[in-house]
Write a protein that holds these residues in place. Structure first.
Motif, PDB file in Angstrom:
ATOM      1  N   SER A  16       0.722  -1.237   0.065  1.00 51.37           N
ATOM      2  CA  SER A  16      -0.132  -0.067  -0.091  1.00 51.37           C
ATOM      3  C   SER A  16       0.880   1.272   0.000  1.00 51.37           C
ATOM      4  N   PHE A  17       1.939   1.076   0.822  1.00 49.33           N
ATOM      5  CA  PHE A  17       2.846   2.264   0.654  1.00 49.33           C
ATOM      6  C   PHE A  17       3.594   2.561  -0.688  1.00 49.33           C
ATOM      7  N   GLY A  18       3.641   1.447  -1.248  1.00 47.85           N
ATOM      8  CA  GLY A  18       4.210   1.656  -2.659  1.00 47.85           C
ATOM      9  C   GLY A  18       3.246   2.200  -3.695  1.00 47.85           C
ATOM     10  N   ASN A  19       1.990   1.937  -3.259  1.00 40.78           N
ATOM     11  CA  ASN A  19       0.695   2.715  -3.923  1.00 40.78           C
ATOM     12  C   ASN A  19       0.522   1.562  -5.110  1.00 40.78           C
ATOM     13  N   ILE A  20       0.794   0.358  -4.749  1.00 41.94           N
ATOM     14  CA  ILE A  20       0.537  -0.502  -5.887  1.00 41.94           C
ATOM     15  C   ILE A  20      -1.178  -0.864  -5.889  1.00 41.94           C
ATOM     16  N   TRP A  21      -1.633  -1.175  -4.539  1.00 39.57           N
ATOM     17  CA  TRP A  21      -2.958  -1.395  -4.570  1.00 39.57           C
ATOM     18  C   TRP A  21      -3.688  -0.132  -4.508  1.00 39.57           C
ATOM     19  N   ILE A  22      -3.499   0.861  -3.570  1.00 38.59           N
ATOM     20  CA  ILE A  22      -4.375   2.184  -3.461  1.00 38.59           C
ATOM     21  C   ILE A  22      -4.514   2.898  -5.074  1.00 38.59           C
ATOM     22  N   SER A  23      -3.620   2.863  -5.791  1.00 42.54           N
ATOM     23  CA  SER A  23      -3.829   3.789  -6.970  1.00 42.54           C
ATOM     24  C   SER A  23      -4.254   2.900  -8.092  1.00 42.54           C
ATOM     25  N   ARG A  24      -3.983   1.478  -8.100  1.00 39.61           N
ATOM     26  CA  ARG A  24      -4.516   0.892  -9.150  1.00 39.61           C
ATOM     27  C   ARG A  24      -5.719   0.131  -9.010  1.00 39.61           C
ATOM     28  N   ASP A  25      -6.396   0.575  -8.207  1.00 37.83           N
ATOM     29  CA  ASP A  25      -7.777  -0.349  -8.023  1.00 37.83           C
ATOM     30  C   ASP A  25      -8.838   0.479  -8.522  1.00 37.83           C
ATOM     31  N   PHE A  26      -9.781   0.062  -8.995  1.00 36.82           N
ATOM     32  CA  PHE A  26     -11.239   0.743  -9.337  1.00 36.82           C
ATOM     33  C   PHE A  26     -12.239  -0.232  -9.351  1.00 36.82           C
ATOM     34  N   CYS A 133      -3.868   2.688 -15.066  1.00 33.74           N
ATOM     35  CA  CYS A 133      -4.508   2.471 -13.705  1.00 33.74           C
ATOM     36  C   CYS A 133      -5.623   1.199 -13.701  1.00 33.74           C
ATOM     37  N   SER A 134      -5.428   0.521 -14.992  1.00 32.19           N
ATOM     38  CA  SER A 134      -6.113  -0.862 -14.893  1.00 32.19           C
ATOM     39  C   SER A 134      -5.497  -1.922 -15.471  1.00 32.19           C
ATOM     40  N   ASP A 135      -4.108  -1.626 -15.496  1.00 28.64           N
ATOM     41  CA  ASP A 135      -2.969  -2.623 -16.154  1.00 28.64           C
ATOM     42  C   ASP A 135      -2.848  -3.667 -15.489  1.00 28.64           C
ATOM     43  N   LEU A 136      -3.432  -3.899 -14.466  1.00 26.81           N
ATOM     44  CA  LEU A 136      -3.278  -5.198 -13.558  1.00 26.81           C
ATOM     45  C   LEU A 136      -4.475  -6.217 -14.002  1.00 26.81           C
ATOM     46  N   ILE A 137      -5.365  -5.618 -14.571  1.00 28.41           N
ATOM     47  CA  ILE A 137      -6.462  -6.436 -15.354  1.00 28.41           C
ATOM     48  C   ILE A 137      -6.374  -6.515 -16.839  1.00 28.41           C
ATOM     49  N   LEU A 138      -6.229  -5.433 -17.476  1.00 29.89           N
ATOM     50  CA  LEU A 138      -5.954  -5.378 -18.968  1.00 29.89           C
ATOM     51  C   LEU A 138      -4.453  -4.775 -19.112  1.00 29.89           C
ATOM     52  N   ASP A 139      -3.744  -5.615 -20.130  1.00 32.92           N
ATOM     53  CA  ASP A 139      -2.335  -5.197 -20.472  1.00 32.92           C
ATOM     54  C   ASP A 139      -2.692  -4.428 -21.736  1.00 32.92           C
ATOM     55  N   GLN A 140      -1.617  -3.791 -22.315  1.00 33.82           N
ATOM     56  CA  GLN A 140      -1.929  -2.591 -23.228  1.00 33.82           C
ATOM     57  C   GLN A 140      -2.679  -3.107 -24.544  1.00 33.82           C
ATOM     58  N   HIS A 141      -2.552  -4.178 -24.944  1.00 35.01           N
ATOM     59  CA  HIS A 141      -3.127  -4.879 -26.136  1.00 35.01           C
ATOM     60  C   HIS A 141      -4.635  -5.098 -25.573  1.00 35.01           C
ATOM     61  N   ALA A 142      -4.777  -5.814 -24.463  1.00 32.06           N
ATOM     62  CA  ALA A 142      -6.003  -6.199 -24.046  1.00 32.06           C
ATOM     63  C   ALA A 142      -7.022  -4.859 -23.734  1.00 32.06           C
ATOM     64  N   TYR A 143      -6.460  -3.634 -23.306  1.00 29.93           N
ATOM     65  CA  TYR A 143      -7.064  -2.614 -23.037  1.00 29.93           C
ATOM     66  C   TYR A 143      -7.714  -1.920 -24.511  1.00 29.93           C
ATOM     67  N   PHE A 144      -6.810  -1.828 -25.160  1.00 30.81           N
ATOM     68  CA  PHE A 144      -7.059  -1.039 -26.606  1.00 30.81           C
ATOM     69  C   PHE A 144      -8.203  -2.212 -27.216  1.00 30.81           C
ATOM     70  N   LYS A 212     -15.187  -4.410 -14.896  1.00 34.91           N
ATOM     71  CA  LYS A 212     -13.866  -4.287 -14.429  1.00 34.91           C
ATOM     72  C   LYS A 212     -12.924  -4.747 -15.622  1.00 34.91           C
ATOM     73  N   TYR A 213     -13.461  -5.805 -16.315  1.00 28.39           N
ATOM     74  CA  TYR A 213     -12.871  -6.508 -17.489  1.00 28.39           C
ATOM     75  C   TYR A 213     -13.138  -5.968 -18.707  1.00 28.39           C
ATOM     76  N   ALA A 214     -14.123  -4.854 -18.776  1.00 31.44           N
ATOM     77  CA  ALA A 214     -14.468  -4.111 -20.172  1.00 31.44           C
ATOM     78  C   ALA A 214     -15.103  -5.283 -21.085  1.00 31.44           C
ATOM     79  N   SER A 215     -15.583  -6.208 -20.237  1.00 32.06           N
ATOM     80  CA  SER A 215     -16.260  -7.203 -21.270  1.00 32.06           C
ATOM     81  C   SER A 215     -17.945  -7.201 -21.388  1.00 32.06           C
ATOM     82  N   SER A 216     -18.474  -6.352 -20.370  1.00 32.40           N
ATOM     83  CA  SER A 216     -19.996  -6.201 -20.446  1.00 32.40           C
ATOM     84  C   SER A 216     -20.441  -4.764 -20.180  1.00 32.40           C
TER      85      SER A 216
END
Ligand code: AMP
Length: 238
Positions: A16-26, A133-144, A212-216
């Motif tokens: 959490s101090f490394g901001n890994i969870w705090i800033s990349r959750d949604f 901010c969503s790259d824990l779920i969708l990598d660049q290719h998956a996001y686009f 969160k998966y941008a699937s529906s």
């Protein structure tokens, strides 16, 4: 002796101090489409990409991770996961059609001395600010790819035109615009407006929500404020 729970707590603190969870959750995504006529028909004006004037249809602005309270994370992981166009080479033809830049910022002069917009700059901006901010779920290719797939699933212009709401420069009621889309897809959209050079409010962006998966598409946990719109808004020609 260090217990497993102590290690777990330390690991949690580090994350959490490394901001890994705090800033990349949604909680969900806003999938935002824009009416190009309303981006161009402002004091700022617009530029077209090298591929020419985009077709007269809604165009992707972005896919934005959001929290259910209306706030959103931004610029989460640019250093470790910078935009790299070579990761989405196969998607470029689709992105050029559906996700074109209209901004003159950073524009280039073409051979015939025209100013053209820079798609790469726009896609990089959207990835850096929102996609990281969503790259824990969708990598660049998956996001686009997910963003382009969402666009293919709902034809906003067709829905509006079917309901007599056309980009002809006339005024239409926000209630009717909202009703047409809600009836067609079963979910209420968000609508935001901007102002043309004569001071008229015009239909600018339409927000749909996705999981969160941008699937529906899902019911929006929170809709953007409609404050920027008047009851009747212009739907400009493009
Ligand atoms: P965002 O930072 O994702 O919230 O989007 C806002 C920024 O995107 C502003 O700088 C806008 O000028 C820019 N923008 C919005 N629509 C477009 C477009 N179609 N082409 C290029 N830039 C855009």
């Amino acid at each position: 002796m260090i217990s497993i729970s102590t290690i777990a707590i330390k690991l949690l603190m580090l994350l959490s101090f490394g901001n890994i969870w705090i800033s990349r959750d949604f909680d969900f995504f806003y999938f935002v489409q824009q009416w190009p006529g309303s981006f161009c028909d402002t004091k700022k004006s617009c530029c077209f990409p090298l591929t020419g004037k985009p077709v007269s249809n809604f165009s992707i602005h972005g896919l934005w991770p959001n929290f259910s309270n209306g706030s959103f994370p931004s610029n989460c992981n640019i250093a470790e996961n910078p935009f790299n166009q070579s990761k989405i080479t196969d998607l470029i033809p689709r992105a050029e059609k559906g996700w074109a830049s209209l901004s003159c910022a950073g524009s280039k002069k073409t051979e015939n001395n025209k100013t053209s917009s820079d798609n790469t700059r726009f896609w990089k901006h959207e990835w850096d600010k929102h996609g990281t901010c969503s790259d824990l779920i969708l990598d660049q290719h998956a996001y686009f790819e997910a963003t382009l797939n969402l666009k293919d699933r709902v034809d906003l212009l067709q829905i509006l035109q079917y309901n007599g709401i056309k980009p002809d420069g006339n005024l239409y009621s926000i209630v009717n615009i909202t009703k047409a889309i809600t009836q067609a897809i079963g979910l209420e959209p968000g609508i935001t407006c901007n102002t043309d050079p004569s001071g008229n409010r015009q239909l600018n962006e339409i927000y749909l929500c996705a999981d969160k998966y941008a699937s529906s598409f899902i019911e929006c946990p929170i809709l953007p404020s409609r404050k920027s719109c008047t009851d009747m808004v212009e739907f400009p020609i493009f």
